[in-house]
Scaffold this motif. Structure first.
Motif, PDB file in Angstrom:
ATOM      1  N   GLY A  38       1.190  -1.086  -0.304  1.00 45.50           N
ATOM      2  CA  GLY A  38      -0.133  -0.245   0.277  1.00 45.50           C
ATOM      3  C   GLY A  38       1.103   0.816   0.066  1.00 45.50           C
ATOM      4  O   GLY A  38      -0.083   2.704   0.549  1.00 45.50           O
ATOM      5  N   LEU A  39       2.104   1.653  -0.525  1.00 48.01           N
ATOM      6  CA  LEU A  39       2.946   2.329  -0.160  1.00 48.01           C
ATOM      7  C   LEU A  39       3.304   2.538  -1.337  1.00 48.01           C
ATOM      8  O   LEU A  39       3.584   2.152  -2.928  1.00 48.01           O
ATOM      9  CB  LEU A  39       4.456   2.324   0.421  1.00 48.01           C
ATOM     10  CG  LEU A  39       4.135   1.816   1.622  1.00 48.01           C
ATOM     11  CD1 LEU A  39       5.440   1.046   2.758  1.00 48.01           C
ATOM     12  CD2 LEU A  39       3.343   2.963   2.845  1.00 48.01           C
ATOM     13  N   ASP A  40       3.837   4.056  -1.970  1.00 50.73           N
ATOM     14  CA  ASP A  40       3.704   4.504  -3.276  1.00 50.73           C
ATOM     15  C   ASP A  40       4.994   4.706  -4.203  1.00 50.73           C
ATOM     16  O   ASP A  40       6.386   5.127  -3.103  1.00 50.73           O
ATOM     17  CB  ASP A  40       3.402   6.146  -3.556  1.00 50.73           C
ATOM     18  CG  ASP A  40       3.855   6.749  -4.611  1.00 50.73           C
ATOM     19  OD1 ASP A  40       4.192   6.033  -5.479  1.00 50.73           O
ATOM     20  OD2 ASP A  40       3.225   8.063  -4.722  1.00 50.73           O
ATOM     21  N   PRO A  41       5.449   3.818  -4.064  1.00 52.12           N
ATOM     22  CA  PRO A  41       7.470   3.748  -4.748  1.00 52.12           C
ATOM     23  C   PRO A  41       7.794   4.590  -5.351  1.00 52.12           C
ATOM     24  O   PRO A  41       8.933   4.746  -5.241  1.00 52.12           O
ATOM     25  CB  PRO A  41       6.690   2.770  -5.835  1.00 52.12           C
ATOM     26  CG  PRO A  41       5.804   2.093  -6.048  1.00 52.12           C
ATOM     27  CD  PRO A  41       4.588   2.810  -5.617  1.00 52.12           C
ATOM     28  N   GLU A  42       6.959   5.770  -6.099  1.00 50.14           N
ATOM     29  CA  GLU A  42       7.534   7.382  -6.345  1.00 50.14           C
ATOM     30  C   GLU A  42       7.888   7.738  -4.898  1.00 50.14           C
ATOM     31  O   GLU A  42       8.594   8.921  -4.964  1.00 50.14           O
ATOM     32  CB  GLU A  42       7.158   8.103  -6.793  1.00 50.14           C
ATOM     33  CG  GLU A  42       6.126   7.407  -8.152  1.00 50.14           C
ATOM     34  CD  GLU A  42       6.997   7.317  -9.245  1.00 50.14           C
ATOM     35  OE1 GLU A  42       8.938   7.502  -9.023  1.00 50.14           O
ATOM     36  OE2 GLU A  42       7.516   5.898  -9.792  1.00 50.14           O
ATOM     37  N   ARG A  43       7.544   7.449  -3.714  1.00 45.66           N
ATOM     38  CA  ARG A  43       7.604   8.781  -2.983  1.00 45.66           C
ATOM     39  C   ARG A  43       8.455   7.457  -2.123  1.00 45.66           C
ATOM     40  O   ARG A  43      10.121   7.919  -1.395  1.00 45.66           O
ATOM     41  CB  ARG A  43       6.348   8.658  -2.298  1.00 45.66           C
ATOM     42  CG  ARG A  43       6.715   9.538  -0.789  1.00 45.66           C
ATOM     43  CD  ARG A  43       5.026  10.042  -0.201  1.00 45.66           C
ATOM     44  NE  ARG A  43       5.624  10.427   0.730  1.00 45.66           N
ATOM     45  CZ  ARG A  43       4.473  10.767   2.403  1.00 45.66           C
ATOM     46  NH1 ARG A  43       3.309  11.248   1.649  1.00 45.66           N
ATOM     47  NH2 ARG A  43       5.298  11.613   3.110  1.00 45.66           N
ATOM     48  N   TYR A  44       8.338   6.374  -1.635  1.00 48.00           N
ATOM     49  CA  TYR A  44       9.455   5.581  -0.828  1.00 48.00           C
ATOM     50  C   TYR A  44      10.085   4.669  -1.471  1.00 48.00           C
ATOM     51  O   TYR A  44       9.564   4.213  -2.434  1.00 48.00           O
ATOM     52  CB  TYR A  44       8.519   4.990   0.546  1.00 48.00           C
ATOM     53  CG  TYR A  44       7.719   6.499   1.477  1.00 48.00           C
ATOM     54  CD1 TYR A  44       8.321   6.252   2.673  1.00 48.00           C
ATOM     55  CD2 TYR A  44       5.794   5.493   1.092  1.00 48.00           C
ATOM     56  CE1 TYR A  44       7.304   7.304   2.518  1.00 48.00           C
ATOM     57  CE2 TYR A  44       5.214   6.534   1.511  1.00 48.00           C
ATOM     58  CZ  TYR A  44       5.445   7.587   2.503  1.00 48.00           C
ATOM     59  OH  TYR A  44       5.262   8.417   3.628  1.00 48.00           O
ATOM     60  N   GLN A  45      11.381   4.263  -0.692  1.00 46.48           N
ATOM     61  CA  GLN A  45      12.640   3.551  -0.788  1.00 46.48           C
ATOM     62  C   GLN A  45      12.667   2.825   0.073  1.00 46.48           C
ATOM     63  O   GLN A  45      11.950   3.217   1.317  1.00 46.48           O
ATOM     64  CB  GLN A  45      13.516   3.866  -1.555  1.00 46.48           C
ATOM     65  CG  GLN A  45      13.297   4.901  -2.598  1.00 46.48           C
ATOM     66  CD  GLN A  45      12.824   6.011  -2.503  1.00 46.48           C
ATOM     67  OE1 GLN A  45      13.260   6.726  -1.983  1.00 46.48           O
ATOM     68  NE2 GLN A  45      11.824   6.046  -3.419  1.00 46.48           N
ATOM     69  N   GLY A  46      13.544   1.753   0.216  1.00 45.76           N
ATOM     70  CA  GLY A  46      13.371   0.470   1.278  1.00 45.76           C
ATOM     71  C   GLY A  46      14.362  -1.194   1.184  1.00 45.76           C
ATOM     72  O   GLY A  46      14.412  -0.512  -0.046  1.00 45.76           O
ATOM     73  N   PHE A  47      14.740  -0.950   1.830  1.00 44.82           N
ATOM     74  CA  PHE A  47      15.610  -2.519   1.917  1.00 44.82           C
ATOM     75  C   PHE A  47      15.259  -3.419   3.076  1.00 44.82           C
ATOM     76  O   PHE A  47      14.416  -3.071   3.913  1.00 44.82           O
ATOM     77  CB  PHE A  47      17.003  -2.133   1.936  1.00 44.82           C
ATOM     78  CG  PHE A  47      17.270  -1.359   3.389  1.00 44.82           C
ATOM     79  CD1 PHE A  47      17.588  -2.187   4.748  1.00 44.82           C
ATOM     80  CD2 PHE A  47      18.296  -0.242   3.556  1.00 44.82           C
ATOM     81  CE1 PHE A  47      17.967  -2.021   6.123  1.00 44.82           C
ATOM     82  CE2 PHE A  47      18.120   0.534   4.740  1.00 44.82           C
ATOM     83  CZ  PHE A  47      17.949  -0.399   6.012  1.00 44.82           C
ATOM     84  N   ALA A  48      15.360  -4.320   2.074  1.00 46.32           N
ATOM     85  CA  ALA A  48      14.788  -6.037   3.441  1.00 46.32           C
ATOM     86  C   ALA A  48      16.238  -6.785   3.803  1.00 46.32           C
ATOM     87  O   ALA A  48      16.889  -6.628   2.482  1.00 46.32           O
ATOM     88  CB  ALA A  48      13.973  -6.385   2.677  1.00 46.32           C
TER      89      ALA A  48
END
Ligand code: DAH
Length: 345
Positions: A303-313
């Motif tokens: 449910g997150l906008d990839p244009e706004r958020y980045q992340g690592f796992a």
């Protein structure tokens, strides 16, 4: 004349009885003497019965003597019994004494299972960077375990996980802790720093390095402007805290459907120090975990906008970390409940 004789006999009897009592070594011997003198067929009793045969005028006199002798014998018995009784008590007290200065017995004390202990250590280290523990379900749905992590049904990537299915359509035993990423994304708003330790299941032929049950710790960080450099820096700190500051680390390219790019994170072999040995298949490196930047499709699943958020796992096997920390070479020890193994931790 007969009377005189009887008196003398009685006096002798008394003296003999008293001497016997004094010589009795213990209470049992004294009891036997009691019977021998005063019992139904005891010596004094026999004399007493004989009084009836005396002329009536002699009876009171003899009776008085017999009674006096009997009293003396009885008194002597009581006295001797008291002495022997005290001695017996004292010897019992001596042998059964409680030594209150003896140190107590230490109750057996349990210890944490090495897997739990290692998982907690992992949580502790990441906790210092603000990561918080979460839990996902062990019985997971196919959607969350695979599809929302960018692994569609019938996609060849499913071959990476030999899955155990349950009897309910669409459900399975989670093959990794990665579905927890989706659940955390739905439960929290960024910035997210989540750690998901837990048990996983795979259909494996069991040997020293494969189990059908094992533990993983998943990590997820999501924010604006998160980079692969942040991941590298964090993992370097983790490796230093877990394996020592002197250890070199490296990223290798890898592949996972839910990260892009994907990497394998290696630490210099803790056994040979990087020279190459059987423990590291002569490469000098040990792979600690898989990681990468969260795939845009997975961010959207959460449910997150990839244009706004980045992340690592990242995801690591707890047994693997524990093996390296404690020089364990067979995964089977962890689930065998053998105290000879467990008591070493
Ligand atoms: N889920 C992967 C496995 O079970 C491990 C993993 C790799 C987790 C890369 C991640 C990751 O979060 O980014 O093999």
């Amino acid at each position: 004349m007969e009377l005189q004789e009887l008196r003398r006999d009685l006096e002798r009897l008394r003296e003999r009885a008293l001497a016997d009592f004094a010589a009795a070594p213990d209470l049992a011997a004294l009891d036997a003497l009691d019977v021998a003198y005063l019992g139904k067929k005891g010596e004094l009793t026999v004399v007493l019965r004989g009084i009836g045969a005396l002329p009536p005028e002699d009876r009171p006199q003899v009776g008085a003597v017999v009674n006096a002798v009997r009293s003396a014998i009885e008194a002597a018995l009581v006295e001797r019994r008291a002495i022997l009784g005290t001695a017996a008590l004292e010897s019992r007290l001596g042998s059964e004494a409680v030594d209150v200065t003896t140190p107590g017995r230490r109750p057996p004390r349990g210890s944490r299972h090495p897997i739990v202990e290692t998982a907690r250590e992992i949580s502790r280290i990441f906790g210092q960077f603000g990561f918080v523990d979460y839990e996902g379900p062990e019985v997971e749905d196919d959607l969350t375990n695979f599809q929302l992590l960018n692994i569609p049904p019938d996609h060849p990537a499913r071959d990476l996980w030999d899955t155990l299915y349950v009897d309910i359509e669409g459900y399975l035993l989670r093959t990794h802790t990665s579905p927890g990423q989706i659940r955390v994304m739905h439960a929290e708003r960024p910035p997210i720093r989540a750690l998901l330790p837990g048990r996983c299941f795979r259909y494996e032929a069991i040997d020293a390095s494969h189990q059908t049950e094992f533990f993983q710790v998943e990590g997820l960080m999501i924010d604006e402007g998160t980079t692969l450099g942040d991941l590298r820096g964090l993992l370097d700190q983790f490796a230093a805290a877990m394996f020592g500051r002197d250890k070199r680390t490296r990223f290798r390219p890898g592949y996972y459907p839910f990260t892009e790019p994907s990497v394998a994170f290696d630490v210099e072999c803790v056994v040979c120090g990087g020279v190459g040995c059987p423990a590291c298949s002569r490469t000098g490196w040990m792979t600690i975990l898989g990681a990468g930047m969260v795939h845009p499709v997975v961010l959207q699943s959460g449910g997150l906008d990839p244009e706004r958020y980045q992340g690592f796992a990242f995801g690591m096997g707890v047994e693997r970390i524990s093996n390296l920390r404690h020089a364990v070479n067979d995964l089977r020890y962890y689930l065998e409940d053998d105290l000879r193994f467990l008591e070493q931790f």
